[in-house]
Motif scaffolding. Structure first.
Motif, PDB file in Angstrom:
ATOM      1  N   ALA A 187      25.941  10.621  45.097  1.00  0.00           N
ATOM      2  CA  ALA A 187      24.801  11.868  45.158  1.00  0.00           C
ATOM      3  C   ALA A 187      24.451  11.957  46.622  1.00  0.00           C
ATOM      4  CB  ALA A 187      23.902  11.759  44.030  1.00  0.00           C
ATOM      5  N   PRO A 188      24.136  13.159  46.999  1.00  0.00           N
ATOM      6  CA  PRO A 188      23.463  13.437  48.220  1.00  0.00           C
ATOM      7  C   PRO A 188      22.213  12.601  48.546  1.00  0.00           C
ATOM      8  CG  PRO A 188      23.896  15.672  47.236  1.00  0.00           C
ATOM      9  CD  PRO A 188      24.288  14.350  46.122  1.00  0.00           C
ATOM     10  N   ARG A 189      22.217  12.281  49.740  1.00  0.00           N
ATOM     11  CA  ARG A 189      20.920  11.428  50.028  1.00  0.00           C
ATOM     12  C   ARG A 189      21.195   9.757  49.551  1.00  0.00           C
ATOM     13  NH1 ARG A 189      16.261  14.694  48.050  1.00  0.00           N
ATOM     14  NH2 ARG A 189      15.423  12.699  47.581  1.00  0.00           N
ATOM     15  N   GLN A 190      22.367   9.606  49.137  1.00  0.00           N
ATOM     16  CA  GLN A 190      22.696   8.327  48.434  1.00  0.00           C
ATOM     17  C   GLN A 190      21.537   7.835  47.194  1.00  0.00           C
ATOM     18  OE1 GLN A 190      23.822   5.292  51.133  1.00  0.00           O
ATOM     19  NE2 GLN A 190      25.554   6.536  52.017  1.00  0.00           N
ATOM     20  N   THR A 191      21.040   8.783  46.578  1.00  0.00           N
ATOM     21  CA  THR A 191      20.208   8.466  45.663  1.00  0.00           C
ATOM     22  C   THR A 191      20.701   7.692  44.337  1.00  0.00           C
ATOM     23  OG1 THR A 191      20.542  10.668  44.746  1.00  0.00           O
ATOM     24  CG2 THR A 191      18.563  10.411  46.108  1.00  0.00           C
ATOM     25  N   PHE A 214      21.864   2.364  42.696  1.00  0.00           N
ATOM     26  CA  PHE A 214      20.974   3.150  43.549  1.00  0.00           C
ATOM     27  C   PHE A 214      20.887   2.641  45.191  1.00  0.00           C
ATOM     28  CE2 PHE A 214      19.651   3.573  39.255  1.00  0.00           C
ATOM     29  CZ  PHE A 214      19.395   4.830  38.875  1.00  0.00           C
ATOM     30  N   PRO A 215      22.012   3.104  45.780  1.00  0.00           N
ATOM     31  CA  PRO A 215      22.144   2.284  47.162  1.00  0.00           C
ATOM     32  C   PRO A 215      20.950   2.524  48.014  1.00  0.00           C
ATOM     33  CG  PRO A 215      23.859   4.107  46.799  1.00  0.00           C
ATOM     34  CD  PRO A 215      22.800   4.166  45.436  1.00  0.00           C
ATOM     35  N   THR A 216      20.045   3.417  47.900  1.00  0.00           N
ATOM     36  CA  THR A 216      19.035   3.428  48.698  1.00  0.00           C
ATOM     37  C   THR A 216      17.430   3.766  47.743  1.00  0.00           C
ATOM     38  OG1 THR A 216      18.896   6.057  48.991  1.00  0.00           O
ATOM     39  CG2 THR A 216      20.145   4.822  50.702  1.00  0.00           C
ATOM     40  N   GLY A 217      16.710   3.647  48.409  1.00  0.00           N
ATOM     41  CA  GLY A 217      14.982   3.780  47.805  1.00  0.00           C
ATOM     42  C   GLY A 217      14.986   5.211  47.572  1.00  0.00           C
ATOM     43  N   ALA A 218      15.733   6.010  47.946  1.00  0.00           N
ATOM     44  CA  ALA A 218      15.455   7.506  47.859  1.00  0.00           C
ATOM     45  C   ALA A 218      14.941   8.032  46.478  1.00  0.00           C
ATOM     46  CB  ALA A 218      16.587   8.234  48.340  1.00  0.00           C
ATOM     47  N   TYR A 219      15.536   7.242  45.522  1.00  0.00           N
ATOM     48  CA  TYR A 219      15.318   7.843  43.964  1.00  0.00           C
ATOM     49  C   TYR A 219      13.882   7.879  43.802  1.00  0.00           C
ATOM     50  CZ  TYR A 219      15.171   2.915  42.620  1.00  0.00           C
ATOM     51  OH  TYR A 219      15.032   1.607  42.317  1.00  0.00           O
ATOM     52  N   HIS A 220      13.213   6.736  44.416  1.00  0.00           N
ATOM     53  CA  HIS A 220      11.649   6.704  44.102  1.00  0.00           C
ATOM     54  C   HIS A 220      10.823   7.813  44.468  1.00  0.00           C
ATOM     55  CE1 HIS A 220      11.809   2.350  43.336  1.00  0.00           C
ATOM     56  NE2 HIS A 220      12.406   2.050  44.687  1.00  0.00           N
ATOM     57  N   ARG A 221      11.453   8.654  45.340  1.00  0.00           N
ATOM     58  CA  ARG A 221      10.590   9.773  45.954  1.00  0.00           C
ATOM     59  C   ARG A 221      11.086  10.907  45.128  1.00  0.00           C
ATOM     60  NH1 ARG A 221      12.226   6.723  50.387  1.00  0.00           N
ATOM     61  NH2 ARG A 221      13.893   8.263  50.731  1.00  0.00           N
ATOM     62  N   MET A 222      11.923  10.689  44.083  1.00  0.00           N
ATOM     63  CA  MET A 222      12.325  11.938  43.266  1.00  0.00           C
ATOM     64  C   MET A 222      11.686  12.264  41.889  1.00  0.00           C
ATOM     65  SD  MET A 222      16.429  11.339  43.729  1.00  0.00           S
ATOM     66  CE  MET A 222      16.973  12.944  43.072  1.00  0.00           C
ATOM     67  N   LEU A 274      15.940  13.343  39.512  1.00  0.00           N
ATOM     68  CA  LEU A 274      16.753  12.122  39.494  1.00  0.00           C
ATOM     69  C   LEU A 274      17.831  12.487  38.159  1.00  0.00           C
ATOM     70  CD1 LEU A 274      17.607   9.502  40.343  1.00  0.00           C
ATOM     71  CD2 LEU A 274      15.770   8.621  38.914  1.00  0.00           C
ATOM     72  N   ALA A 275      17.320  12.849  37.336  1.00  0.00           N
ATOM     73  CA  ALA A 275      18.114  13.175  36.142  1.00  0.00           C
ATOM     74  C   ALA A 275      19.154  14.133  36.316  1.00  0.00           C
ATOM     75  CB  ALA A 275      17.258  13.648  34.759  1.00  0.00           C
ATOM     76  N   ASP A 276      19.007  14.921  36.952  1.00  0.00           N
ATOM     77  CA  ASP A 276      19.706  16.329  37.423  1.00  0.00           C
ATOM     78  C   ASP A 276      20.999  15.649  38.313  1.00  0.00           C
ATOM     79  OD1 ASP A 276      18.747  18.026  35.797  1.00  0.00           O
ATOM     80  OD2 ASP A 276      17.718  19.185  37.505  1.00  0.00           O
ATOM     81  N   ALA A 277      20.461  14.738  39.348  1.00  0.00           N
ATOM     82  CA  ALA A 277      21.412  14.061  40.371  1.00  0.00           C
ATOM     83  C   ALA A 277      22.399  13.026  39.714  1.00  0.00           C
ATOM     84  CB  ALA A 277      20.551  13.328  41.587  1.00  0.00           C
ATOM     85  N   LEU A 278      21.913  12.403  38.857  1.00  0.00           N
ATOM     86  CA  LEU A 278      22.570  11.262  38.113  1.00  0.00           C
ATOM     87  C   LEU A 278      23.537  12.110  37.160  1.00  0.00           C
ATOM     88  CD1 LEU A 278      22.984   8.483  37.231  1.00  0.00           C
ATOM     89  CD2 LEU A 278      21.445   8.814  35.443  1.00  0.00           C
ATOM     90  N   LEU A 279      23.282  13.164  36.590  1.00  0.00           N
ATOM     91  CA  LEU A 279      24.224  13.907  35.756  1.00  0.00           C
ATOM     92  C   LEU A 279      25.453  14.494  36.530  1.00  0.00           C
ATOM     93  CD1 LEU A 279      22.121  15.497  32.879  1.00  0.00           C
ATOM     94  CD2 LEU A 279      23.734  13.841  32.701  1.00  0.00           C
ATOM     95  N   ALA A 280      25.039  15.166  37.503  1.00  0.00           N
ATOM     96  CA  ALA A 280      25.977  15.705  38.670  1.00  0.00           C
ATOM     97  C   ALA A 280      26.973  14.645  39.075  1.00  0.00           C
ATOM     98  CB  ALA A 280      25.467  16.356  39.697  1.00  0.00           C
ATOM     99  N   THR A 281      26.300  13.554  39.465  1.00  0.00           N
ATOM    100  CA  THR A 281      27.095  12.418  39.995  1.00  0.00           C
ATOM    101  C   THR A 281      28.163  11.739  38.859  1.00  0.00           C
ATOM    102  OG1 THR A 281      25.408  12.019  41.386  1.00  0.00           O
ATOM    103  CG2 THR A 281      27.065  10.097  41.415  1.00  0.00           C
TER     104      THR A 281
END
Length: 145
Positions: A39-43, A59-67, A72-79
């Motif tokens: 996903a964008p921003r490597q979430t 979850f390659p980075t900690g970016a998901y913590h700020r979502m 996060l669910a939308d990013a996961l489904l799209a990915t």
């Protein structure tokens, strides 16, 4: 003693065996296919198998913590959709030569292909086989020159 008729039948059986071996090899290669998307921003990073089953979520980075949860669910489904599309493309590359003209793996996997396009009512076959199906073994075939 083997007749030309018997040799024709044996040749057809050998062709059939070869096609079965090729189909088994293609199936093995399909089972090894994976698709991976990030996903964008490597979430989130997702890997799926050839049938689209999710085999890994990272979850390659900690970016998901700020979502927000929905983001996060939308990013996961799209990915997941992106990874599945990649896997489907790889499967299509492996099998495109084995399908009849106009039939794509993508359409096949989506259930958009008429089965008669793959297995017609009147399949193509050598004239000798068609004659055998229509008329049985020719008289005197065992002693044909």
């Amino acid at each position: 003693m083997s007749t030309p008729y018997d040799q024709d039948i044996e040749g057809l059986l050998e062709l059939y065996r070869k096609q079965r071996e090729e189909a088994a090899e293609t199936r093995r290669r399909i089972n090894e296919v994976t698709g991976t998307a990030t996903a964008p921003r490597q979430t989130v990073k997702v890997t799926v198998g050839a049938q689209g089953d999710v085999t890994a979520i990272e979850f390659p980075t900690g970016a998901y913590h700020r979502m927000a949860p929905k983001e996060l669910a939308d990013a996961l489904l799209a990915t997941i959709r992106e990874a599945r599309a990649e896997a489907m493309e790889k499967v299509a590359e492996l099998t495109s030569l084995a399908l009849p003209p106009g039939v794509t793996v993508t359409d096949l996997l989506r259930g958009e292909v008429d089965p008669k396009a793959i297995l017609p009512d009147d399949p193509a076959m050598p004239d000798e086989v068609r004659d055998y199906i229509d008329n049985g073994r020719p008289e005197g075939a065992a002693g044909r020159p």
